[in-house]
Design a protein around this motif. Sequence first.
Motif, PDB file in Angstrom:
ATOM      1  N   UNK A  98       0.736  -1.247  -0.157  1.00 18.34           N
ATOM      2  CA  UNK A  98      -0.073  -0.066   0.026  1.00 18.34           C
ATOM      3  C   UNK A  98       0.853   1.136  -0.087  1.00 18.34           C
ATOM      4  N   UNK A  99       2.032   1.187   0.616  1.00 14.56           N
ATOM      5  CA  UNK A  99       2.886   2.308   0.618  1.00 14.56           C
ATOM      6  C   UNK A  99       3.407   2.640  -0.593  1.00 14.56           C
ATOM      7  N   UNK A 100       3.736   1.780  -1.456  1.00 13.06           N
ATOM      8  CA  UNK A 100       4.453   1.838  -2.652  1.00 13.06           C
ATOM      9  C   UNK A 100       3.226   2.360  -3.680  1.00 13.06           C
ATOM     10  N   UNK A 101       2.021   1.766  -3.603  1.00  8.42           N
ATOM     11  CA  UNK A 101       1.069   2.348  -4.496  1.00  8.42           C
ATOM     12  C   UNK A 101       0.631   3.558  -4.173  1.00  8.42           C
ATOM     13  N   UNK A 102       0.311   4.144  -2.957  1.00  4.86           N
ATOM     14  CA  UNK A 102       0.264   5.479  -2.469  1.00  4.86           C
ATOM     15  C   UNK A 102       1.476   6.384  -2.881  1.00  4.86           C
ATOM     16  N   UNK A 103       2.569   6.055  -2.981  1.00  7.36           N
ATOM     17  CA  UNK A 103       3.705   6.895  -3.567  1.00  7.36           C
ATOM     18  C   UNK A 103       3.686   7.006  -5.148  1.00  7.36           C
ATOM     19  N   UNK A 104       3.350   6.067  -5.805  1.00  6.82           N
ATOM     20  CA  UNK A 104       3.109   6.388  -7.132  1.00  6.82           C
ATOM     21  C   UNK A 104       1.925   7.326  -7.454  1.00  6.82           C
ATOM     22  N   UNK A 105       0.796   7.110  -6.639  1.00  9.59           N
ATOM     23  CA  UNK A 105      -0.317   8.071  -6.715  1.00  9.59           C
ATOM     24  C   UNK A 105       0.302   9.567  -6.720  1.00  9.59           C
ATOM     25  N   UNK A 106       1.098   9.578  -5.537  1.00  7.75           N
ATOM     26  CA  UNK A 106       1.726  10.987  -5.241  1.00  7.75           C
ATOM     27  C   UNK A 106       2.500  11.382  -6.344  1.00  7.75           C
ATOM     28  N   UNK A 127      10.090 -11.337 -14.794  1.00  7.86           N
ATOM     29  CA  UNK A 127      10.886 -12.222 -14.044  1.00  7.86           C
ATOM     30  C   UNK A 127      10.356 -12.239 -12.701  1.00  7.86           C
ATOM     31  N   UNK A 128       9.283 -11.307 -12.154  1.00 10.50           N
ATOM     32  CA  UNK A 128       9.063 -11.696 -10.641  1.00 10.50           C
ATOM     33  C   UNK A 128       7.817 -12.372 -10.571  1.00 10.50           C
ATOM     34  N   UNK A 129       7.474 -12.734  -9.439  1.00 11.54           N
ATOM     35  CA  UNK A 129       6.277 -13.548  -9.234  1.00 11.54           C
ATOM     36  C   UNK A 129       4.836 -12.856  -9.650  1.00 11.54           C
ATOM     37  N   UNK A 130       4.096 -13.692  -9.660  1.00  8.99           N
ATOM     38  CA  UNK A 130       2.687 -13.191 -10.327  1.00  8.99           C
ATOM     39  C   UNK A 130       2.146 -12.216  -9.278  1.00  8.99           C
ATOM     40  N   UNK A 131       2.580 -12.458  -7.984  1.00 11.51           N
ATOM     41  CA  UNK A 131       1.991 -11.366  -6.986  1.00 11.51           C
ATOM     42  C   UNK A 131       2.781 -10.169  -7.275  1.00 11.51           C
ATOM     43  N   UNK A 132       4.034 -10.101  -7.426  1.00 14.79           N
ATOM     44  CA  UNK A 132       4.658  -9.106  -7.379  1.00 14.79           C
ATOM     45  C   UNK A 132       4.411  -8.126  -8.793  1.00 14.79           C
ATOM     46  N   UNK A 133       4.199  -8.972  -9.846  1.00 22.22           N
ATOM     47  CA  UNK A 133       3.738  -8.500 -11.309  1.00 22.22           C
ATOM     48  C   UNK A 133       2.475  -7.812 -10.662  1.00 22.22           C
ATOM     49  N   UNK A 134       1.540  -8.212 -10.027  1.00 18.06           N
ATOM     50  CA  UNK A 134       0.218  -7.535  -9.779  1.00 18.06           C
ATOM     51  C   UNK A 134       0.485  -6.348  -9.168  1.00 18.06           C
ATOM     52  N   UNK A 135       1.386  -6.144  -8.226  1.00 17.93           N
ATOM     53  CA  UNK A 135       1.675  -4.973  -7.413  1.00 17.93           C
ATOM     54  C   UNK A 135       2.425  -4.006  -8.335  1.00 17.93           C
TER      55      UNK A 135
END
Length: 466
Positions: A304-312, A349-357
């Motif tokens: 959530x912190x990374x997503x918020x940072x990208x919104x910013x 190259x990342x896992x499906x979960x990280x690709x989703x992130x």
Amino acid sequence: MRKIHLIGLLAASLLSACGGGNDVAVGAAPPPNTPTVPADPVVVKPTFGAQIAFGDSLSDVGTYAVGTVKALGGGLFTINGDYTALYPSLTGLNWTAVLAARLKLPAPCAAQTGLDGDATKGFAVPVENHAGCFGYAQGGARVTNPVGPSNKLTGSPLGALTVPVATQIANHLAVSGGKFKADDMVLVMAGGNDVLFQLGALTEAANSAGETAAGTAYFTSLVAQLASGSSNPAAAAPAIQAAIALAQDNPGSTVESMTQAAIGAAVQAGYSAGGAPSVVAQAQADALAAGNAAGLDYARAQAPTLVAAMSTAGAELATLVKGQILANGAQYVAVNNLPDVAGTPDGRANSAEIQGLITTMVQAFNTELTNALSGDARVLLVDAYALSQATAANPISYGLTNVTDTACDLSPEKNPLESSLACNASNLKPGDVSHYAYADGVHPTPYYYALLAQHVAEKMTQRGWL
């Protein structure tokens, strides 16, 4: 078959145009209540006087084409060099250069060049500003943060300048009298390095959490297994733990030395040394599982912190466009949103979960751009994300032969920088890679850059700008 008398039709048309066939004299006012049809507005397409580009490596036209990078035959983040004699699409150009040619403008040049890295490796080259050059985009640049990938403060020997977009715009205003000209074509494409930089930090922290958990799990498993095979498990476990602690205190201790100390203590407690290899293998497997779980848990907690940072970051870029570009006179601004970073070779190259992130981070950034900039006739929002997804889903229709692998051989033996920044014909993979989508893990080939330029040009045409 009925014949059409062309002369009669022309005559009737002329009579109608001249008022024939009715009682209204030429030049007379129309009868009362005759509706007046407004003329279609005349759309005057602009003639651009300059192209000004702000952004990152996707738009960089040679900031780092100096020193060792230049000597390696590099300088742009793609397949460098003009090899059109071999393959027509290997132009060595990125999308801003292709678009400039379409606009009948001079080839763009880097507004600033230089490197601030390791002098012993040829990466310390004085920074120079180039008058009349409006290619401000720099590899590694973020939206507002001055420290991006390969900046010297990250420990990189390259010493990329990574001047952020906010400063790039300020630098242009400083040399242009604080204004954009009415005939400037301004290009903006940024945010990718905000994604990559945060992912890099997340990976480092997640790996650290994983390593700590793995270390604990390894010795917990090792002690339990060795003790259970001893004559007195209850007494053996503390003895084995004490041996591990003592070995850890020795200078230069390693996991191997502590493991041997544990096995020695277990043997003294009645354990058969012959079973040690299988015990160690199981402990390693337990450590791997625990480490992976801890790293993933950390990533999930930080998502959530990374997503918020990208919104910013998206909101910051939109504010720059409105407050520093449009507010200072720009009339034509094309803003490309972020492409599908998760679909790049590095992303895959990342896992499906990280690709989703990654996808969620990119979408958060793009949503902010769309919400803030839609509806302004001076801004053309270009959906580079949709283009990247379309080309990945149906590469053949776009002339692409590969959308998953890199065209460049990134091994250190072939490419000392392990990047498209030093990629050229000498270190391409075997065969015809000219229609690959990616040069390296995230940067396009000249062919894909041409597709992007064409996409932008099509949107400009639809807007009446081209």
